[in-house]
Design an enzyme around this catalytic site. Structure first.
Site, PDB file in Angstrom:
ATOM      1  N   THR A  46       3.412   3.160  -3.808  1.00 57.11           N
ATOM      2  CA  THR A  46       3.369   3.994  -2.608  1.00 57.11           C
ATOM      3  C   THR A  46       2.314   4.975  -2.530  1.00 57.11           C
ATOM      4  O   THR A  46       1.808   5.395  -3.469  1.00 57.11           O
ATOM      5  CB  THR A  46       4.604   4.458  -2.225  1.00 57.11           C
ATOM      6  OG1 THR A  46       5.023   5.382  -3.077  1.00 57.11           O
ATOM      7  CG2 THR A  46       5.880   3.354  -2.118  1.00 57.11           C
ATOM      8  N   ASP A  47       1.951   5.539  -1.247  1.00 52.18           N
ATOM      9  CA  ASP A  47       1.113   6.595  -0.946  1.00 52.18           C
ATOM     10  C   ASP A  47       1.817   7.745  -0.225  1.00 52.18           C
ATOM     11  O   ASP A  47       2.950   7.484   0.164  1.00 52.18           O
ATOM     12  CB  ASP A  47      -0.159   6.310  -0.442  1.00 52.18           C
ATOM     13  CG  ASP A  47      -0.062   5.546   0.871  1.00 52.18           C
ATOM     14  OD1 ASP A  47       0.733   5.915   1.588  1.00 52.18           O
ATOM     15  OD2 ASP A  47      -0.926   4.581   1.402  1.00 52.18           O
ATOM     16  N   ALA A  48       1.027   8.671   0.267  1.00 47.84           N
ATOM     17  CA  ALA A  48       1.675   9.712   0.807  1.00 47.84           C
ATOM     18  C   ALA A  48       1.899   9.282   2.365  1.00 47.84           C
ATOM     19  O   ALA A  48       2.579  10.233   2.903  1.00 47.84           O
ATOM     20  CB  ALA A  48       0.577  10.924   0.739  1.00 47.84           C
ATOM     21  N   GLY A  49       1.481   8.246   2.768  1.00 52.94           N
ATOM     22  CA  GLY A  49       2.103   7.769   3.967  1.00 52.94           C
ATOM     23  C   GLY A  49       3.492   7.165   3.815  1.00 52.94           C
ATOM     24  O   GLY A  49       4.044   6.773   4.855  1.00 52.94           O
ATOM     25  N   GLY A  50       3.944   7.208   2.865  1.00 51.55           N
ATOM     26  CA  GLY A  50       5.117   6.631   2.750  1.00 51.55           C
ATOM     27  C   GLY A  50       5.621   5.402   2.538  1.00 51.55           C
ATOM     28  O   GLY A  50       6.575   4.806   2.637  1.00 51.55           O
TER      29      GLY A  50
END
Lengths: 153, 153, 153, 153
Positions: free
Chosen positions: A18-22
């Site tokens: 995953t990334d910081a965008g969720g």
């Protein structure tokens, strides 16, 4: 993907996917594609290790993905894969990544895409796969497959 | 890391380095470590490609990281690296990853850690690096370095 | 890892996990660690999603890995995981990554390591996990676990 | 990419970007794409952080890559990026990844591709970017850009 030669495997989304965008980072779906085609090959054709053992590799020459909905941490994803467009030196895999969701009647299509692979020898020259492997791949393809996943599904 | 043989490089946090917690995923700092030691080697010793060219590789045999504060998307990080504990077949790199922050007086230490590498030949046998390389590495080390980063800094 | 509370899961090495050295890149083992502790938590304690749902997260504060042998493309790895050193705000997971190899009598230990996690709330303050979760974690730990994996095995 | 609004940045191939085939793993080029468009945005439009700060995100809805030649460990790559096909809610970035090679007269085109992004608000609804940002993006686009990179270059 209504034909019966669709291979199904699953994978669980790691935090590391995953990334910081969720949501799952867009490049990680290409890893899921790899997982799916590797398992299809192992179970229906031959393991990629065996292809390497005869001095061939099958690098990706083209890939495409259309992102329709997000995948989240811990989602259990289903990946549907099929072989198509088998040619003398190349073949294509189509993928559909789906989230099974108990709370909805229909599963959600998240990503569809394809990869095209060329068979080359150790000096990078296009080389035909052994007939035994081609025969198995041929048995998995359907005549009406199109190269690019259609926009409407 | 007060000695003068500290190598400094920087890297920008990509979206693809972060996870759904909104911070850099813990495994990605090991990529930053790699970036830092590669640049140190290229500029102060010899490129890793040159080591491979003489038939040696330097796999990681041990790594450690202590995570003290989070790194966020788009942060510009500074990585300080030093060589220590040079032995016949192994050497160690220590790392400190720091965020430069305009709004604070002091930069923030995010991660500290180390990796230990062994020099081996193509069949995996421990092998001494050429004296020319050892000499350069020796010139970068200080006698009082300790293996494990101390807890208090 | 002779106690009976060892959790076992497996994973297959993707091409995307390997590097130009022909072996699994050192940072990817931390992803395997994540996969293993996530599954242990889901099956024996509660899913990490449930911990997030009560407003807590458990970031890694420290990790360590000792690399003893290489993992190769397509290897089927076994990951053994155990919980230890449960404290008021922190706990530790120990990992052993093993390759099952039909051609050898003994499986090969590739990597051993640990991660330490702190329970914090949404503003980053150390916070005790709910007693129900602590009770389950406690039931998995053994008194004689040591923090750092021993060097000799 | 003959127009003058081509943004150029570079990146060095890490060991962690390569795979057991000795070349950069196909998914990693999408990370290089991200690096390039992030830098273009920061220098010519506004940082992606600023877009997030006004409550918008710009997820990838489609990506494509054609792999023409391999990238190797330690290669210094140039990434050329341009904005095109700016629409009410979407825009496209085209990329060309090139290896500078001292020993050849012409640099080598390794990968070309594109990503399409949609501007959405925090509940996922298509939302127009602020006029100030649109104006800057508009100034970077050329009327004759086509969506899909042509096969012949």
């Amino acid at each position: 993907m209504k034909n019966k030669r669709v291979f199904t495997t699953s994978c669980r989304v790691l935090y590391g996917d995953t990334d910081a965008g969720g949501v799952v980072y867009y490049a990680h779906f290409l890893r899921y594609f790899e997982k799916a085609r590797t398992e299809l090959m192992r179970q229906w054709v031959c393991s990629y290790r065996e292809i390497e053992a005869i001095g061939l590799i099958m690098p990706v020459t083209e890939c495409f993905a259309r992102y329709k909905a997000s995948a989240f941490y811990d989602d259990l994803l289903t990946i549907e894969t099929e072989v198509c467009n088998l040619r003398k030196y190349t073949c294509q895999f189509n993928y559909r990544i789906i989230r099974q969701d108990d709370t909805r009647i229909k599963p959600t299509l998240l990503v569809k895409g394809y990869t095209i692979h060329a068979a080359v020898n150790q000096v990078g020259k296009l080389t035909k796969l052994p007939e035994e492997i081609m025969e198995k791949l041929r048995s998995l393809t359907t005549p009406d497959n199109t190269t690019v996943p259609e926009q409407n599904d």
